[in-house]
Write an enzyme that holds these catalytic residues in place. Structure first.
Site, PDB file in Angstrom:
ATOM      1  N   TYR A  76       0.985  -1.098  -0.168  1.00  0.00           N
ATOM      2  CA  TYR A  76       0.183   0.399   0.331  1.00  0.00           C
ATOM      3  C   TYR A  76       0.982   1.253  -0.032  1.00  0.00           C
ATOM      4  CZ  TYR A  76      -4.575  -2.650   0.837  1.00  0.00           C
ATOM      5  OH  TYR A  76      -5.304  -3.772   0.846  1.00  0.00           O
TER       6      TYR A  76
ATOM      7  N   GLU B 298      -8.532  -7.445   4.993  1.00  0.00           N
ATOM      8  CA  GLU B 298      -7.752  -8.673   4.608  1.00  0.00           C
ATOM      9  C   GLU B 298      -6.339  -9.655   5.192  1.00  0.00           C
ATOM     10  OE1 GLU B 298      -4.887  -6.343   2.059  1.00  0.00           O
ATOM     11  OE2 GLU B 298      -6.874  -5.567   0.559  1.00  0.00           O
TER      12      GLU B 298
END
Length: 387
Positions: free
Chosen positions: A98, A140
């Site tokens: 990310y 996640e």
């Protein structure tokens, strides 16, 4: 929740950012892969890059998330986030990636929008990004934990024990896990990633819905034409035989058969039959007495993959074929005008996007609540922001 200051800036700039998202995401992927080509080896699918689907899906998800923050500041768009989180888990996305995405995405925003990106604008959209990224990272983590896997690593080997030619363009592989390690449970409707090494040495991933979720698992693969969009399916069709091993992820996906007792309407077209067959098999294996109506459309009986499975598992069914239909099957495209949809039914829908849009509209007119229509998109989800 987005801060009041950032919300005002995002609201004012959303039209121009939204109008430029296609250019922004194109620049983002171009520069990221130029500087980090290893991301195309076993993470990003180059077929989805070539046809633009991944770019459009990213743009749509950013716009949808930002819009939701503005219109529903006290709610989180869990449906959008869950769909993305499962897709990320299926390819093994990790938290540190990310940071990489943030670097190249914001560089692309600055490149495309230029002087319009003031420090205040950049800070507001930075807040949007990290709200979305933080929520996805948390989801996640829970998904990986439920799969009993280390973060980002859910892979294991499976041996092909049988291969069945379903149609000239569709093949099924029956798979058994290699070794004695516990196998993560699978729910009907979920998919797995298949990771293969291409002739040029690059690993590529494709997701395939499990068409059977029993002790032995099955994937049913339609050969996709085109390069590189169809390179994984072509490799599987041409080279994989019984005795070979495949690398599969744990099962993921949030569009799964519920455990209630309400009537079910299972609607599919083409290769969209795969999750539907898994659901039918599960219902039969568990002795379910739920009312089930099966509706399927295809080009012809010969091109209808898993036709025998569907016919054997569903007593109340209607098949439509564009050509070659014989009674009791119907000619033409799916037409629900004289189909009685059971009251209170939950609908599971899978097939090409134009088909699903049309059928969903007809189901809504027939009185089915929008919340009771579940759908699965193969590949990047290009429908969700407008669904």
């Amino acid at each position: 929740m987005l801060s009041a200051e950032s919300a005002a800036i995002v609201r004012a700039t959303l039209p121009v950012v939204g109008a430029s998202l296609d250019a922004i995401t194109a620049r983002f992927y171009e520069t990221m892969f130029a500087e980090r080509p290893e991301l195309l080896d076993g993470l990003f699918n180059r077929g989805n890059q070539a046809n633009g689907e991944q770019r459009r899906a990213l743009a749509g998800s950013i716009a949808a998330f930002a819009t939701h923050l503005l219109e529903h500041p006290d709610e989180r768009p869990d449906v959008l986030l869950s769909r993305i989180a499962h897709k990320h888990a299926a390819v093994g996305v990790t938290d540190d990636q990310y940071v990489i995405v943030h670097k190249y995405l914001f560089a692309a925003i600055a490149h495309v929008l230029g002087d319009a990106v003031t420090p205040e604008v950049a800070a507001a959209w930075d807040e949007v990004y990290w709200l979305m990224a933080g929520a996805l990272i948390a989801q996640e983590a829970r998904i990986y934990a439920a799969a009993g896997a280390r973060h980002g690593d859910t892979w294991r080997q499976w041996r092909v024990v049988a291969r069945r030619e379903e149609t000239p363009h569709v093949v099924s592989f029956l798979l058994r896990p290699v070794g004695d390690a516990p196998v993560p449970p699978a729910r009907p409707g979920q998919y797995v990633s298949v990771r293969v090494r291409m002739p040029d040495g690059v690993h590529q991933l494709r997701q395939y819905t499990l068409s059977s979720v029993g002790e032995l698992r099955r994937i049913t693969v339609k050969r996709v034409t085109g390069d590189p969009a169809g390179e994984v399916s072509t490799l599987l069709h041409e080279t994989v035989r019984p005795g070979d091993e495949l690398t599969l992820s744990a099962p993921f996906g949030d569009v799964t058969l519920d455990d209630g007792d309400r009537p079910l309407v299972l609607v599919s077209a083409g290769i969209g039959a795969t999750p539907i067959v898994a659901m039918l098999q599960h219902l039969a294996a568990t002795g379910s007495d739920r009312r089930v109506l099966l509706l399927h459309a295809d080009r012809s009986p010969e091109e209808h993959a898993l036709r025998e499975d569907m016919a054997n598992l569903a007593g109340d069914r209607i098949f439509w074929y564009e050509r070659g239909a014989t009674a009791p099957d119907r000619d033409g495209l799916m037409d629900l005008s004289d189909v009685e949809i059971p009251a209170g039914a939950i609908v599971y829908l899978c097939g090409p996007l134009p088909f699903m849009r049309d059928v969903r509209g007809r189901l809504l007119k027939a009185g089915v609540a929008a919340r009771d229509i579940k759908y699965e998109v193969f590949g990047p989800d290009l429908w969700l922001p407008a669904a």
